[in-house]
Design a protein around this motif. Sequence first.
Motif, mmCIF file in Angstrom:
data_model
loop_
_atom_site.group_PDB
_atom_site.id
_atom_site.type_symbol
_atom_site.label_atom_id
_atom_site.label_comp_id
_atom_site.label_asym_id
_atom_site.label_seq_id
_atom_site.Cartn_x
_atom_site.Cartn_y
_atom_site.Cartn_z
ATOM 1 N N LEU A 42 43.150 56.271 18.283
ATOM 2 C CA LEU A 42 44.575 56.172 18.643
ATOM 3 C C LEU A 42 45.393 55.594 17.484
ATOM 4 O O LEU A 42 46.539 55.965 17.282
ATOM 5 C CB LEU A 42 44.753 55.312 19.894
ATOM 6 C CG LEU A 42 44.319 55.967 21.205
ATOM 7 C CD1 LEU A 42 44.567 55.038 22.381
ATOM 8 C CD2 LEU A 42 45.059 57.292 21.426
ATOM 9 N N ARG A 57 39.997 48.047 21.303
ATOM 10 C CA ARG A 57 39.332 48.704 22.425
ATOM 11 C C ARG A 57 39.532 47.838 23.659
ATOM 12 O O ARG A 57 39.457 46.616 23.574
ATOM 13 C CB ARG A 57 37.818 48.826 22.183
ATOM 14 C CG ARG A 57 37.429 49.563 20.925
ATOM 15 C CD ARG A 57 36.030 50.137 21.051
ATOM 16 N NE ARG A 57 36.028 51.263 21.966
ATOM 17 C CZ ARG A 57 35.023 51.557 22.786
ATOM 18 N NH1 ARG A 57 33.957 50.803 22.799
ATOM 19 N NH2 ARG A 57 35.101 52.594 23.606
ATOM 20 N N ASP A 105 45.053 62.388 32.488
ATOM 21 C CA ASP A 105 43.710 62.376 33.093
ATOM 22 C C ASP A 105 43.727 61.605 34.409
ATOM 23 O O ASP A 105 44.723 60.968 34.759
ATOM 24 C CB ASP A 105 42.693 61.764 32.111
ATOM 25 C CG ASP A 105 42.987 60.312 31.793
ATOM 26 O OD1 ASP A 105 43.082 59.496 32.717
ATOM 27 O OD2 ASP A 105 43.119 59.986 30.572
ATOM 28 N N TYR A 135 37.091 58.664 29.083
ATOM 29 C CA TYR A 135 37.428 57.569 29.994
ATOM 30 C C TYR A 135 37.696 58.061 31.425
ATOM 31 O O TYR A 135 38.487 57.489 32.155
ATOM 32 C CB TYR A 135 38.601 56.763 29.427
ATOM 33 C CG TYR A 135 38.230 56.135 28.095
ATOM 34 C CD1 TYR A 135 37.394 55.019 28.048
ATOM 35 C CD2 TYR A 135 38.650 56.697 26.891
ATOM 36 C CE1 TYR A 135 37.006 54.468 26.830
ATOM 37 C CE2 TYR A 135 38.262 56.154 25.666
ATOM 38 C CZ TYR A 135 37.448 55.044 25.653
ATOM 39 O OH TYR A 135 37.039 54.505 24.459
ATOM 40 N N ASN A 187 39.502 61.477 24.482
ATOM 41 C CA ASN A 187 39.609 60.199 25.191
ATOM 42 C C ASN A 187 39.771 60.418 26.686
ATOM 43 O O ASN A 187 39.156 59.720 27.489
ATOM 44 C CB ASN A 187 40.822 59.413 24.682
ATOM 45 C CG ASN A 187 40.494 58.616 23.426
ATOM 46 O OD1 ASN A 187 39.344 58.525 23.031
ATOM 47 N ND2 ASN A 187 41.517 58.056 22.805
#
Length: 385
Positions: free
Chosen positions: A347, A331, A312, A288, A284
Amino acid sequence: MESYSRVLSNDQLLEVLSLSKDATAIYTSEHIVIEMANDAMISFWGKDRSIIGKPLEDAVPELKGQPFINMLKNVLLTGVTDKGDAIPAETMRDGKLQTAYYTYEYRPIKDESGIPYCILHTASDVTDMVKAKKAIKETELQREALDQEQMLISIKEEQQKNDFISMVSHELKTPLTSISAYIQLMQSRNLADLFVVNTLGKVQKQIRKMSTLISSFLNVSRLESGEIQLNLSHFDLDKVILDVVDDLRLIYPANHINFESHIAKSIYADKDKIASVISNLISNAVKYSDLNSTVLIQSEISENEVHVSVTDHGIGIEPHDLEKLFDRFFRVSSQQTKTISGFGIGLYLSAEIINLHQGRIWAESDYGVGSSFHFCVPLAQADNV
Ligand code: ADP
């Protein structure tokens, strides 16, 4: 000045009683003779004034077979007041015998020596209130029954959905496994053509992604039918993180996936499932974020648990979406996420796995700057090691 008479005549007494909102009657003698009754009481019985002076059971014959006359006789005998709330009685209404509900009191009136010589009966009709309450109760019961029926239907639908997901996933997995095996066979042929080698590598990568996705679907349906069980063993968490990182570096060569291991962290957990959580969080973080961005993985021991974080510098998550991230099929819907594929189950599964381990999982984010996902699981207990 004219003096007032101090003794009321029967008519005057009746006039006074008829002003009372409550239905009122006076009975005398052991035959419960109606000495007096106001209009309200007479209309309760559905009779007219001609009944005055008659025993109650003759005047209102429909009371036969009902307990009231005996109750009145008892009050006269014992001298004890009898009263009740919303008691049903069959009375004549509009020429028909109908059930009405009364709140009543039979009060004995006693002489100086304490002997009851008459009964004062007061009553009010509470039929409308009782019926309204009954109607409310019935509506509530109906609603409850409907809710229950709805719940059973949705459980059944959910079950059917899970069965369907599970069946489709199984069916998709079989051909994919064969395709993957054929690709590996071709790759093992020491091919000279670089283009073919590269293409086969890319195909294999896509197959792995698809395979992970199908497994996630299978796991959702297993989880929801309570089939997921932990396969516990002792292992070094950092070693697992390193393996996952090595794997993902191959899939995402453009990103910088950084992880430094310092000391071994032994945990007693389901190795594959913990690996899938780490893999999901790192994937992820890459998904993203921009290409070439850096993802940092850290693990540390704090008290008697290990804490893993994946940070991130990607698109970030708005505060109102943070709490829903771990919901099934959730989402974030935005211009940026529109073009990124996913089903919103990674998740959800991760959270379920961490919860099964008695751990915690959460996310923090600075929208537009980046996110960090964290989880904690208990360290192996000394007596387990
Ligand atoms: P998927 O990525 O397949 O949609 P997930 O359950 O893994 O499903 O994630 C749910 C949603 O959480 C994603 O759709 C995305 O909107 C958001 N999300 C997850 N990880 C990140 C991240 N590192 N940065 C920004 N958004 C994220």
